[in-house]
Design a protein around this motif. Structure first.
Motif, PDB file in Angstrom:
ATOM      1  N   PRO A 106      36.849  40.570  43.744  1.00 17.96           N
ATOM      2  CA  PRO A 106      37.804  39.984  44.690  1.00 17.96           C
ATOM      3  C   PRO A 106      37.505  38.520  45.020  1.00 17.96           C
ATOM      4  O   PRO A 106      38.435  37.743  45.280  1.00 17.96           O
ATOM      5  CB  PRO A 106      37.649  40.855  45.947  1.00 17.96           C
ATOM      6  N   SER A 108      43.122  43.372  42.347  1.00 16.87           N
ATOM      7  CA  SER A 108      42.899  44.523  43.231  1.00 16.87           C
ATOM      8  C   SER A 108      42.882  45.829  42.437  1.00 16.87           C
ATOM      9  O   SER A 108      42.117  46.752  42.763  1.00 16.87           O
ATOM     10  CB  SER A 108      43.976  44.577  44.316  1.00 16.87           C
ATOM     11  N   THR A 126      39.524  46.048  40.613  1.00 16.67           N
ATOM     12  CA  THR A 126      38.502  46.437  41.591  1.00 16.67           C
ATOM     13  C   THR A 126      38.606  47.925  41.912  1.00 16.67           C
ATOM     14  O   THR A 126      37.597  48.608  42.080  1.00 16.67           O
ATOM     15  CB  THR A 126      38.651  45.615  42.879  1.00 16.67           C
ATOM     16  N   THR A 149      39.253  49.969  48.162  1.00 17.36           N
ATOM     17  CA  THR A 149      39.857  49.549  46.894  1.00 17.36           C
ATOM     18  C   THR A 149      41.171  50.273  46.622  1.00 17.36           C
ATOM     19  O   THR A 149      41.997  49.785  45.841  1.00 17.36           O
ATOM     20  CB  THR A 149      38.888  49.808  45.725  1.00 17.36           C
ATOM     21  N   LEU A 159      42.257  39.425  49.379  1.00 10.40           N
ATOM     22  CA  LEU A 159      41.147  39.592  48.458  1.00 10.40           C
ATOM     23  C   LEU A 159      39.810  39.254  49.122  1.00 10.40           C
ATOM     24  O   LEU A 159      38.795  39.918  48.864  1.00 10.40           O
ATOM     25  CB  LEU A 159      41.368  38.732  47.214  1.00 10.40           C
ATOM     26  N   GLU A 179      38.977  42.173  51.227  1.00 12.68           N
ATOM     27  CA  GLU A 179      38.476  43.271  50.396  1.00 12.68           C
ATOM     28  C   GLU A 179      37.006  43.062  50.049  1.00 12.68           C
ATOM     29  O   GLU A 179      36.196  43.997  50.132  1.00 12.68           O
ATOM     30  CB  GLU A 179      39.303  43.384  49.118  1.00 12.68           C
TER      31      GLU A 179
END
Length: 324
Positions: free
Chosen positions: A19, A45, A48, A98, A124, A127
């Motif tokens: 991210p 994303s 991830t 995630t 991001l 995250e």
């Protein structure tokens, strides 16, 4: 080089760095090219999200010890390192984070017109922070990262309330962590869990940690920021608030307060019961009066998380109490 990349991807550095790299890429794309920005955010994303099943397959559920542990020296002092690892608790926090981020990006797909670059970058970065918080085995770095989570939300006015509330409470947590460092000489959670503090010291440290985690649950009366944040946030922001951010406080109790300060936890359990019961009754009645869907979600979330808190401390009390 490819072999090194694969090794990096299949350790905890993968979902943390992905991210970060993804949040930097949109900065080099003009705002007018909103479609590539949205696609980059969604693809990063999803990549991830595809990572956590790998450690889940290799995860050994028969042990309570942290697995996939990594260490990196980040300060020029002895016994102060960046410790990361996952156990059965943090693994599912990583999976939850995630899983929700691609959904949130998809939900805001049509609304990313004026500030698409900022929207993707903020999600991001958030995250990265939430995954890092879940994997961190160092109270000092947990403190730094958990206090950084509200920063991408600062365009929401209510986030300032959250930031001020957490800042006030977290000052005591920071002082407590420094006191632990002075006493033990380390901030490695795996060592601290085997360290015995005196009952008086445990009570002092527990109160300091509680001041920080109570805001994040949130518990009454420091819950004021949540309804306003839900109302002002876009739909995707509300999903992150209810789905992940509200879990940080209870995660902190489970990760630090309860295992590190068991005697103090037993001492303060009636206080937690009282505070949480008041919060459940008060916020449930308040929910019935609301006509705004986001406020209904906000107040019911407070009741839900305080019910979770009662369950956590009931389990801790049952484990610590002598069998009659």
């Amino acid at each position: 080089m490819l072999e090194h990349f694969c090794e990096c991807y299949f350790d905890l550095s993968g979902p943390i760095l992905c991210p970060v790299l993804g949040s930097i890429t949109p900065l080099f794309i003009p705002n007018s090219s909103i479609r590539p920005i949205r696609l980059i955010g969604l693809c990063v994303s999803l990549i991830t999200f595809l990572y956590p099943p790998v450690p889940r397959i290799q995860f050994d559920p028969s042990t309570a010890k942290s697995q996939f542990v990594e260490s990196l020296r980040w300060l020029p002092y002895e016994n102060i390192h960046l410790y990361m690892g996952i156990d059965g608790l943090s693994l599912f926090f990583v999976i939850l984070t995630t899983f929700l981020i691609p959904i949130c990006i998809s939900v805001g797909w049509s609304g990313m017109r004026s500030f698409g670059k900022e929207y993707i970058t903020a999600f991001l970065i958030r995250e990265f922070l939430m995954i890092a918080v879940s994997c961190m085995l160092d109270p000092l770095l947990f403190y730094v990262l958990s206090e950084s989570v509200p920063i991408p939300m600062l365009k929401i006015k209510a986030a300032y309330q959250f930031f001020l509330y957490t800042l006030l409470g977290s000052v005591f947590m920071l002082l407590a962590i420094l006191l632990i460092l002075l006493q033990t000489g380390t901030t490695d959670l795996q060592i601290l869990l085997t360290t015995e503090f005196s009952e008086r010291r445990q009570i002092l440290l527990w109160i300091a940690f509680f001041a920080s985690f109570a805001v994040k649950v949130p518990m009454v009366p420091v819950h004021i920021w949540l309804p306003e944040a839900h109302v002002e946030a876009p739909t995707a922001g509300s999903v992150i608030l209810a789905g992940i951010l509200l879990k940080l406080g209870t995660y902190g109790f489970l990760r630090f307060s309860i295992p590190m300060f068991p005697e103090a936890t037993l001492c303060f359990t009636p206080f937690i019961y009282t505070l949480s019961t008041i919060a459940i009754i008060y916020t449930s009645l308040t929910t019935l009066k609301q006509i705004d869907l986001k406020k209904i979600i906000a107040y019911s979330s407070v009741a839900h998380m305080n019910l979770v808190t009662i369950g956590m401390f009931s389990r801790a009390a049952a484990v610590r109490s002598p069998i009659l």
